[in-house]
Design a protein around this motif. Structure first.
Motif, PDB file in Angstrom:
ATOM      1  N   ILE A  49       0.802  -1.226  -0.149  1.00 42.44           N
ATOM      2  CA  ILE A  49      -0.083   0.044  -0.081  1.00 42.44           C
ATOM      3  C   ILE A  49       0.830   1.204  -0.064  1.00 42.44           C
ATOM      4  CG2 ILE A  49      -1.738   1.454   1.381  1.00 42.44           C
ATOM      5  CD1 ILE A  49      -2.889  -1.330   2.333  1.00 42.44           C
ATOM      6  N   GLY A  50       1.762   1.381   0.666  1.00 41.58           N
ATOM      7  CA  GLY A  50       2.808   2.316   0.717  1.00 41.58           C
ATOM      8  C   GLY A  50       3.498   2.544  -0.563  1.00 41.58           C
ATOM      9  N   TRP A  51       3.867   1.411  -1.030  1.00 42.14           N
ATOM     10  CA  TRP A  51       4.669   1.668  -2.464  1.00 42.14           C
ATOM     11  C   TRP A  51       3.517   2.039  -3.595  1.00 42.14           C
ATOM     12  CZ3 TRP A  51       3.028  -0.806  -7.156  1.00 42.14           C
ATOM     13  CH2 TRP A  51       4.104  -0.618  -8.328  1.00 42.14           C
ATOM     14  N   THR A  52       2.466   1.678  -3.431  1.00 42.36           N
ATOM     15  CA  THR A  52       1.266   2.055  -4.367  1.00 42.36           C
ATOM     16  C   THR A  52       1.227   3.722  -4.258  1.00 42.36           C
ATOM     17  OG1 THR A  52      -0.018   0.287  -4.112  1.00 42.36           O
ATOM     18  CG2 THR A  52      -1.015   2.130  -4.987  1.00 42.36           C
ATOM     19  N   LEU A  53       1.061   4.154  -2.967  1.00 43.31           N
ATOM     20  CA  LEU A  53       0.974   5.689  -2.774  1.00 43.31           C
ATOM     21  C   LEU A  53       2.199   6.494  -3.250  1.00 43.31           C
ATOM     22  CD1 LEU A  53      -0.355   5.381   0.981  1.00 43.31           C
ATOM     23  CD2 LEU A  53      -1.377   6.382  -1.008  1.00 43.31           C
ATOM     24  N   LEU A  54       3.396   5.905  -3.004  1.00 44.23           N
ATOM     25  CA  LEU A  54       4.685   6.723  -3.125  1.00 44.23           C
ATOM     26  C   LEU A  54       5.104   6.684  -4.590  1.00 44.23           C
ATOM     27  CD1 LEU A  54       6.787   5.596  -0.252  1.00 44.23           C
ATOM     28  CD2 LEU A  54       6.039   7.782  -0.699  1.00 44.23           C
ATOM     29  N   PRO A  75      -1.091   3.039   5.007  1.00 51.57           N
ATOM     30  CA  PRO A  75      -1.044   1.641   4.958  1.00 51.57           C
ATOM     31  C   PRO A  75      -1.378   1.187   6.478  1.00 51.57           C
ATOM     32  CG  PRO A  75       0.935   2.578   3.881  1.00 51.57           C
ATOM     33  CD  PRO A  75       0.144   3.709   4.476  1.00 51.57           C
ATOM     34  N   MET A  76      -1.275   1.684   7.563  1.00 54.38           N
ATOM     35  CA  MET A  76      -1.570   1.271   8.648  1.00 54.38           C
ATOM     36  C   MET A  76      -3.100   1.045   8.796  1.00 54.38           C
ATOM     37  SD  MET A  76       1.288   3.515  10.951  1.00 54.38           S
ATOM     38  CE  MET A  76       0.843   2.914  12.602  1.00 54.38           C
ATOM     39  N   LEU A  77      -3.599   2.173   8.261  1.00 53.45           N
ATOM     40  CA  LEU A  77      -5.308   2.248   8.351  1.00 53.45           C
ATOM     41  C   LEU A  77      -5.818   1.012   7.456  1.00 53.45           C
ATOM     42  CD1 LEU A  77      -6.215   5.819   8.576  1.00 53.45           C
ATOM     43  CD2 LEU A  77      -6.159   4.144  10.289  1.00 53.45           C
ATOM     44  N   ALA A 127       9.899  -1.669  -6.467  1.00 53.00           N
ATOM     45  CA  ALA A 127      10.902  -0.939  -5.514  1.00 53.00           C
ATOM     46  C   ALA A 127      10.478   0.559  -5.241  1.00 53.00           C
ATOM     47  CB  ALA A 127      12.322  -0.645  -6.572  1.00 53.00           C
ATOM     48  N   TYR A 128      10.557   0.579  -3.850  1.00 53.92           N
ATOM     49  CA  TYR A 128      10.566   1.765  -3.290  1.00 53.92           C
ATOM     50  C   TYR A 128      11.508   2.916  -3.946  1.00 53.92           C
ATOM     51  CZ  TYR A 128       7.325   0.828   0.615  1.00 53.92           C
ATOM     52  OH  TYR A 128       5.915   0.723   1.169  1.00 53.92           O
ATOM     53  N   PRO A 129      11.045   4.066  -3.913  1.00 57.02           N
ATOM     54  CA  PRO A 129      11.791   5.230  -4.690  1.00 57.02           C
ATOM     55  C   PRO A 129      13.312   5.306  -3.755  1.00 57.02           C
ATOM     56  CG  PRO A 129       9.851   6.159  -3.825  1.00 57.02           C
ATOM     57  CD  PRO A 129       9.680   4.590  -3.364  1.00 57.02           C
ATOM     58  N   PRO A 130      14.334   4.858  -4.509  1.00 61.09           N
ATOM     59  CA  PRO A 130      15.820   4.599  -3.809  1.00 61.09           C
ATOM     60  C   PRO A 130      15.903   5.841  -3.347  1.00 61.09           C
ATOM     61  CG  PRO A 130      15.805   4.193  -6.120  1.00 61.09           C
ATOM     62  CD  PRO A 130      14.316   4.472  -5.992  1.00 61.09           C
ATOM     63  N   ASN A 131      15.833   7.007  -3.947  1.00 60.66           N
ATOM     64  CA  ASN A 131      16.603   8.365  -3.495  1.00 60.66           C
ATOM     65  C   ASN A 131      15.629   9.102  -2.624  1.00 60.66           C
ATOM     66  OD1 ASN A 131      18.792   7.529  -4.804  1.00 60.66           O
ATOM     67  ND2 ASN A 131      17.873   8.194  -6.875  1.00 60.66           N
ATOM     68  N   LEU A 132      14.328   8.661  -2.228  1.00 59.69           N
ATOM     69  CA  LEU A 132      13.722   9.419  -1.284  1.00 59.69           C
ATOM     70  C   LEU A 132      14.279   9.995  -0.084  1.00 59.69           C
ATOM     71  CD1 LEU A 132      10.510  10.071  -1.306  1.00 59.69           C
ATOM     72  CD2 LEU A 132      10.125   7.819   0.098  1.00 59.69           C
ATOM     73  N   LEU A 133      14.876   9.350   0.502  1.00 57.32           N
ATOM     74  CA  LEU A 133      15.598   9.425   1.720  1.00 57.32           C
ATOM     75  C   LEU A 133      17.024   9.568   1.429  1.00 57.32           C
ATOM     76  CD1 LEU A 133      13.617   6.847   4.096  1.00 57.32           C
ATOM     77  CD2 LEU A 133      13.295   9.300   3.753  1.00 57.32           C
ATOM     78  N   PRO A 134      17.689  10.627   2.210  1.00 61.46           N
ATOM     79  CA  PRO A 134      18.954  11.088   2.320  1.00 61.46           C
ATOM     80  C   PRO A 134      19.970   9.422   2.281  1.00 61.46           C
ATOM     81  CG  PRO A 134      18.139  12.001   3.989  1.00 61.46           C
ATOM     82  CD  PRO A 134      17.029  11.284   3.524  1.00 61.46           C
ATOM     83  N   ALA A 135      20.945   9.471   1.752  1.00 57.86           N
ATOM     84  CA  ALA A 135      21.584   8.172   1.806  1.00 57.86           C
ATOM     85  C   ALA A 135      22.923   8.645   2.881  1.00 57.86           C
ATOM     86  CB  ALA A 135      22.182   7.759   0.560  1.00 57.86           C
TER      87      ALA A 135
END
Ligand SMILES: Nc1ncnc2c1ncn2[C@@H]1O[C@H](COP(=O)(O)OP(=O)(O)OP(=O)(O)O)[C@@H](O)[C@H]1O
Ligand SMILES: [Mg+2]
Lengths: 300, 248
Positions: A49-54, A75-77, A127-135
């Motif tokens: 669900i999180g992947w669908t949203l993002l 996704p939690m809900l 795949a989740y967006p790989p660059n979403l969060l700072p590395a």
């Protein structure tokens, strides 16, 4: 020393995911003596669900903070609703039947979630967006810790702290603990037992979904089968900590995460499952009530 | 008018008929005793009234409103509180948490919960001293105080007690029953199941005697205490026992 600390950081990160899933097992078991084998798969559903949203719906392009909040809350809900459905249609009719019937149904629900997700999201690895969060990260002495690791562990700890505060500090939470002891006596207090059971399923699902989204953010790749091993490891964690015991589930999750990280680090990833399930079998044989299991023993 | 009225109650465990047409009633502020030997159906009667068991037929009303078919928690909300056989306090919770659960239905009104807890601690000062202690570590008498305190947290119209003096030393048993009397004097209707028939009859106004699922005797408590059959079966020589122990 360097590698050891590095493995420890990895272990605690992964361990916090296991801890969240293990809490779901433990809360539900504590109340109705049911091992909800779909727990790991709920985590997978949350991840998708999180992947669908993002990704599918493009939330990744929103401001980071907003994207992350939505990617956790929805996704939690959603997963909570799925778990309530499982309770209502699969477990509820069986609650007064044999343990075996419920156990097999729980395994069946795990498969239903896997196959249902395969139908909805397909069998491919997403795949989740790989660059979403700072590395980036920082060095704590010789150890490199990424900000993502820190954030994930902090969020996990906040969720666990929230759960403990709820269970220990509110009358509704006290009712959950009372149900672990005596359903009829709880009814005589005016407690709507079915409502509290539903609450346990909602909480368990929300924690699982949060761990699923975190897994996606951390490992990037997700697939409909990912809940299976995750669920088994988290189950091991719950048993290790004494199933039914909330602090036990948290400690068990961390221990399994550490064990896995050290095994992968010092031996090889191939040994992970051997070691983890070796622990499960050993605990079941040697101390079935788990490391912190006194309270379960008291209740049995 | 009867606060609690039970009519022609039939209850089964599988094929076994445990209650074969029980009728009883309790008026406001009365203590009504239910006497009977082991397996007579006393506990079954209370569990059916509080909704833990479903009757096959018969009616149960509280102030004219039917309780049959309501859930157990719904029946608590109607003002009926039940101290079950064996106390059934939550051993792994503290004294205070047990009382909080007694106030489960009023939990959003914290001031009210505090006030009622205060009243219960005034009634049972021992509980106040032990409020942070796990209930499982209390003595038998203290556990019974907690079970009663927990049940009156909801300020019930009807309080049902299943053998509250069981397993207590005579002095404690008397003190528990005296407390029951106090609670009734404040206007709560009490349904009291007791093996300790002599003492139950001294604090009750009315009494029923159950044998194998049927009411075999009923009437004023003082009359029943003099009844020959009651004396033989449940009092073991009422006069003799009562003169041996200085009961006011
Ligand atoms: N769960 C049960 N299943 C089957 N039969 C039961 C059950 N509980 C009680 N009974 C039977 O119903 C009858 C009434 O039992 P109940 O517990 O109401 O008696 P009681 O008057 O409370 O006795 P005691 O003084 O021993 O507590 C007994 O014959 C008992 O064996
Ligand atoms: Mg009984």
């Amino acid at each position: 020393m360097g590698p050891f600390l590095q493995y420890t950081v990895i272990g605690l990160t992964v361990g916090s995911f296991y801890a969240l899933v293990a809490l779901g097992y433990t809360i539900v078991y504590g109340i109705i003596r049911l091992i909800n084998f779909a727990q790991g798969d709920l985590s997978m559903v949350g991840a998708f669900i999180g992947w669908t949203l993002l990704v599918s719906l493009g939330l990744e392009h929103l401001p980071l903070f907003l994207a992350i909040v939505v990617a956790f809350v929805v996704p939690m809900l959603g997963t909570a609703i799925v778990n309530l459905g499982i309770l209502q249609f699969a477990y509820k009719p069986l609650l007064n039947r044999s343990l075996l019937a419920i156990l097999i149904t729980a395994l069946g629900m795990s498969l239903v979630l896997q196959n249902g997700s395969e139908l909805i999201w397909g069998p491919a690895i997403e795949a989740y967006p790989p660059n979403l969060l700072p590395a980036e990260g920082m060095f704590l002495g010789p150890v490199h810790v990424t900000y993502v690791q820190i954030a994930l562990v902090v969020v996990s700890l906040l969720l666990m702290g929230g759960l403990v505060a709820f269970v220990q500090g509110t009358t509704l939470g006290t009712a959950m603990r009372a149900l672990a002891v005596d359903h009829d006596a709880a009814r005589l207090m005016g407690i709507n037992v079915n409502q509290v059971i539903r609450l346990a399923f909602v909480l368990g699902a929300m924690l699982a979904a949060a761990s699923g989204v975190m897994l996606g953010l951390y490992y990037v790749q997700i697939q409909f089968t990912m809940g299976f091993l995750l669920g088994l490891r988290a189950f091991t964690a719950a048993v290790l900590g004494g199933i039914g015991n909330i602090p036990g589930a948290m400690a068990g999750g961390m221990l399994i995460g550490l064990l896995e990280a050290y095994t992968t680090g010092y031996l090889s990833g191939k040994w992970e499952d051997v070691i983890v399930f070796g622990v499960l079998i050993t605990v079941l044989v040697v101390k079935p009530t788990g490391l912190f299991g006194e309270r379960v023993a008291e209740r049995m | 008018m009867a606060v609690l009225e039970v009519r022609d109650l039939h209850v089964f465990y599988g094929n076994i008929e445990a209650l074969k047409g029980i009728s009883l009633q309790a008026d406001a502020g009365q203590i009504v005793a239910i006497l009977g030997g082991n397996g007579a159906g006393k506990t079954t009667t209370l569990r059916t009234i509080s909704g833990l068991l479903r009757p096959r037929s018969g009616s149960i009303t509280c102030n004219g409103k039917s309780l049959v078919g309501l859930s157990a928690h719904g029946i608590v909300a109607m003002g009926i509180s039940h101290v079950p056989e064996g106390r059934r306090i939550f051993n792994v919770l503290t004294v205070e948490e047990n009382l909080n659960l007694g106030g489960y239905l009023i939990r959003s009104d914290r001031a009210m919960v505090q006030q009622r807890k205060g009243a219960i601690y005034a009634l049972f000062p021992r509980l106040l001293e032990r409020r942070m202690q796990l209930a499982g570590t209390l003595s038998g008498g203290e556990q019974q105080m907690l079970a009663i305190g927990r049940a009156i947290m909801s300020d019930p119209k009807v309080l049902m007690l299943d053998e509250p003096s069981l397993g207590l030393a005579p002095i404690l048993a008397r003190s528990v029953l005296r407390t029951v009397r106090e609670i009734a004097d404040r206007g709560t209707t009490v349904l009291l199941v007791e093996q300790n028939a002599r003492q139950a009859l001294t604090i009750a106004q009315r009494a029923y005697v159950i044998e194998v699922g049927r009411i075999v005797l009923e009437g004023e408590a003082s009359e029943l205490a003099k009844d020959e059959r009651v004396q033989k079966a449940y009092l073991g020589g009422f006069e003799a026992v009562s003169s041996a122990s200085p009961e006011p």
